[in-house]
Design an enzyme around this catalytic site. Structure first.
Site, PDB file in Angstrom:
ATOM      1  CE1 TYR A 137       2.772   8.898  -4.804  1.00 30.08           C
ATOM      2  CE2 TYR A 137       2.613   6.778  -3.692  1.00 30.08           C
ATOM      3  CZ  TYR A 137       3.367   7.847  -4.139  1.00 30.08           C
ATOM      4  OH  TYR A 137       4.729   7.869  -3.900  1.00 30.08           O
ATOM      5  N   GLY A 250      10.562   8.513  -0.311  1.00 27.70           N
ATOM      6  CA  GLY A 250       9.542   8.038   0.622  1.00 27.70           C
ATOM      7  C   GLY A 250       9.093   6.622   0.313  1.00 27.70           C
ATOM      8  CG  ASP A 251       7.357   5.803  -3.351  1.00 30.83           C
ATOM      9  OD1 ASP A 251       6.224   5.684  -2.858  1.00 30.83           O
ATOM     10  OD2 ASP A 251       7.641   6.660  -4.197  1.00 30.83           O
ATOM     11  NE  ARG A 252      14.508   0.904  -0.708  1.00 31.06           N
ATOM     12  CZ  ARG A 252      14.888  -0.321  -1.031  1.00 31.06           C
ATOM     13  NH1 ARG A 252      15.823  -0.503  -1.962  1.00 31.06           N
ATOM     14  NH2 ARG A 252      14.347  -1.355  -0.476  1.00 31.06           N
ATOM     15  N   GLY A 255       9.059   0.926   1.973  1.00 32.30           N
ATOM     16  CA  GLY A 255       9.303  -0.468   1.639  1.00 32.30           C
ATOM     17  C   GLY A 255      10.367  -1.091   2.513  1.00 32.30           C
TER      18      GLY A 255
END
Length: 467
Positions: A137, A250-252, A255
């Site tokens: 980030y 996007g994080d999901r 991961g």
């Protein structure tokens, strides 16, 4: 699966309220605050979601020592957080919403940060992982030379998924998949002098060569994703989803992609599953649907749990554990108590209500019928475990029930890992046999006084006289 998340954490704050009038000072709406919700963002969101999925998660990041960091530590309960010396304030993004309508966002502490330090423990977490997610980030974690060297070594042994950021660092060579969104991919391609009309395909091919990764997965929102590898392109459609808040997709995806690759799926199958997981995550409300610490005016902290079905008598164990993980992940306090609860009476109700007042959820560890018989004798329990659980769940103060078959609740406690373990009695908390176990994960034991002249045995004896 042992997963290490490397990257920068943010604190996301949602202020939700209603607006029915304008301010007399200026023509702007006055927001009557209904609640304030805080959760981990950035790499912290990736780690939180993976931990809720039941994985063993280590988060390699930088944390300050300010008030924002204290909220982050609560939100990251259940995640092993490994951090070096704090070098910058906690970046905080505060969103103000009227109903579901966003009004304004305030960013604090989001100025460029110096490259954070690393420790041997942080490097060891990278070396020992079975899969790695880099959630960059732009706060400097991926610019640390020791971290980069550890990641460069890790790509030879385990899948590394890199979620890039325009202000972040270039992925190390050999990463399994880099996951820019379409805007990020096109901006990077344009910066290299490609035509302004560059689409996902051309941008993806350029980035695949530039980054030296095995694949690039360009995410395209509702249009799914485009997977680029070895010169080939494969479109991956996304299931149709009604999305009210795309935050965290996007994080999901990153991961999930790391998990699927780590479990042995081939690249195309893992990418398709990750797109499906991201769509399902958004369909469930996205990041806002996670358990988050909520502050309501004059009400103190509570925890809002969306999308969780509490345990029922037919399936007692999994949801109690899920609830504990969700509350911890949202920074809440998990309270547990235990016992036979045979012939529920007023003394039980008072003890349970007192326990619930100590935290954000109350989970009851309930002895099975076989366990009760071993403890109380062949004529007990009087009430079956299904009925005992149903009666407990009918109480407003009980959020979930977990049944255990052993003579003691130690295995159950180890799975739930409550912050507070409550028992009735006139002894000190240190005298409880579970005290050392609970202290092992930083929890504490609390006792509440027995209610005089109220017991199951006394109630059973009275009933026998009138039967």
């Amino acid at each position: 699966m042992r997963i290490t998340v490397v990257g920068d954490v943010l604190l996301d704050v949602d202020i939700n309220g209603a607006a029915t009038r304008l301010s007399p000072d200026a023509p702007v709406p006055v927001v009557d605050v209904g609640d304030i919700r805080r959760r981990a963002g950035g790499a912290g969101l990736v780690a939180t979601v993976l931990a809720q999925d039941g994985h063993s998660v280590s988060l390699v990041t930088a944390l300050s020592d300010d008030d924002g960091a204290s909220h982050l530590k609560r939100a990251l309960s259940g995640v092993s957080v490994l951090t070096g010396v704090p070098l910058a304030p906690t970046p905080t993004k505060t969103r103000v919403r009227i109903g579901t309508h966003p009004m304004v966002r305030f960013d604090e502490g989001c100025a460029p940060a110096p490259v954070p330090a690393s420790t041997g423990e942080m490097l060891a977490a990278i070396a020992s992982a079975e899969a790695i997610v880099v959630a960059d980030y732009g706060r400097g974690m991926t610019a640390n030379t020791e971290i980069r060297a550890a990641l460069a070594d890790a790509v030879r042994h385990v899948p590394v998924v890199w979620d890039p950021h325009p202000a972040g660092s270039e992925p190390v060579q050999g990463v399994a998949v880099v996951t820019p969104n379409l805007a990020e991919a096109i901006a990077a391609a344009k910066a290299a002098g490609l035509e302004p009309s560059t689409g996902a395909g051309e941008a993806g091919r350029y980035l695949l060569e530039r980054w030296g990764s095995s694949a690039v997965l360009v995410t395209r929102g509702a249009d799914g994703a485009l997977l680029m590898s070895a010169g080939a392109a494969q479109g991956i459609p996304a299931p149709r989803t009604n999305v009210s808040d795309p935050c965290g997709a996007g994080d999901r995806l990153a991961g999930s992609l790391a998990v699927h690759l780590g479990s042995g799926m081939d690249l195309a199958q893992a990418a398709a599953r990750a797109v499906e997981d991201a769509s399902a995550f958004l369909a469930g409300g996205g990041a806002a649907a996670l358990a988050v610490v909520t502050e309501a005016p004059d009400a103190g902290p509570v925890v809002e749990l969306k999308g969780l079905e509490l345990v029922g008598a037919d399936d007692l164990d999994p949801d109690g554990v899920q609830l504990a993980r969700a509350v911890r992940a949202g920074g809440g306090t998990v309270v547990a108590t235990g016992g036979c609860f045979d012939l529920l009476h007023a003394g039980h109700a008072r003890t349970l209500a007192a326990a619930r007042g100590m935290g954000d959820c109350l989970i009851v560890c309930l002895n099975s019928d076989e366990s009760v018989r071993r403890l109380k004798g062949p004529h007990r329990p009087i009430v079956s475990v299904e009925d005992r659980a149903e009666l407990l769940l009918a109480l407003e103060c009980v959020d979930a029930v977990v049944v255990f078959g052993e003579d003691t609740p130690e295995a159950c406690l180890t799975e739930l890992r409550p912050d507070i373990w409550v028992k009735g009695g006139d002894y000190t908390p240190e005298e409880l046999p579970e005290a050392r176990l609970v202290a092992g994960w930083g929890g504490r034991c609390v006792t509440v006084p027995f209610q005089p002249a109220r017991s199951t045995s006394g109630l059973a004896a009275a009933l026998a006289k009138v039967s």
